[in-house]
Design a protein around this motif. Structure first.
Motif, PDB file in Angstrom:
ATOM      1  N   SER A  60      99.175 105.198  26.398  1.00 60.69           N
ATOM      2  CA  SER A  60      99.356 103.867  26.740  1.00 60.69           C
ATOM      3  C   SER A  60      98.224 103.370  27.393  1.00 60.69           C
ATOM      4  O   SER A  60      97.269 104.088  27.534  1.00 60.69           O
ATOM      5  CB  SER A  60     100.519 103.891  28.060  1.00 60.69           C
ATOM      6  N   ARG A  62      97.138 100.296  29.900  1.00 68.66           N
ATOM      7  CA  ARG A  62      97.422  99.153  30.678  1.00 68.66           C
ATOM      8  C   ARG A  62      96.293  98.412  31.225  1.00 68.66           C
ATOM      9  O   ARG A  62      95.264  99.077  31.805  1.00 68.66           O
ATOM     10  CB  ARG A  62      98.212  99.811  31.821  1.00 68.66           C
ATOM     11  N   SER A  80     101.940 102.399  24.124  1.00 70.97           N
ATOM     12  CA  SER A  80     102.399 100.761  24.632  1.00 70.97           C
ATOM     13  C   SER A  80     101.060 100.078  25.041  1.00 70.97           C
ATOM     14  O   SER A  80      99.922 100.938  25.426  1.00 70.97           O
ATOM     15  CB  SER A  80     103.199 100.905  25.612  1.00 70.97           C
ATOM     16  N   THR A  82      99.646  96.967  27.403  1.00 69.62           N
ATOM     17  CA  THR A  82     100.026  96.049  28.552  1.00 69.62           C
ATOM     18  C   THR A  82      98.902  95.418  29.259  1.00 69.62           C
ATOM     19  O   THR A  82      97.976  96.035  29.442  1.00 69.62           O
ATOM     20  CB  THR A  82     100.796  96.724  29.679  1.00 69.62           C
TER      21      THR A  82
END
Length: 105
Positions: A60, A62, A80, A82
């Motif tokens: 991920s 972020r 992911s 973000t």
């Protein structure tokens, strides 16, 4: 990287580059240009940088921004993405023109 817009020219600042093969990367408090990459693991940044490039091959990403950026470029192959952008008031906007996910052009 060079600034796309804004009232501050960060081009004279040295780019902080962080590259790792595995594990977690966390960057906090930076105000200068960042180039972050991670092969396997998470990448988290809470910064006030106007230029940020962040990429994770597997894991991920972020990104928390405390001021409006000039350019953000993020990508990843498996995981992911973000972005938490700063709150703005009135006619202010977050010009995140460089934001894209890998494979979307």
């Amino acid at each position: 990287m060079r600034p796309d817009s804004g009232d501050s020219d960060d081009s004279a600042l040295a780019i902080v580059a962080v590259r790792t093969g595995s594990g977690a990367v966390r960057v906090t408090g930076s105000t200068g240009p960042l180039d972050l990459s991670q092969d396997d693991g998470s990448l988290h940044a809470d910064v006030a940088s106007r230029q940020v490039r962040a990429r994770a091959e597997s894991g991920s990403v972020r990104l928390g921004l405390s001021r409006v950026p000039g350019r953000v470029d993020m990508g990843g192959d498996d995981g992911s993405l973000t972005v938490l952008r700063p709150r703005t008031t009135g006619a202010s906007r977050c010009p995140c023109r460089g934001m894209r996910a890998a494979g979307t052009g």
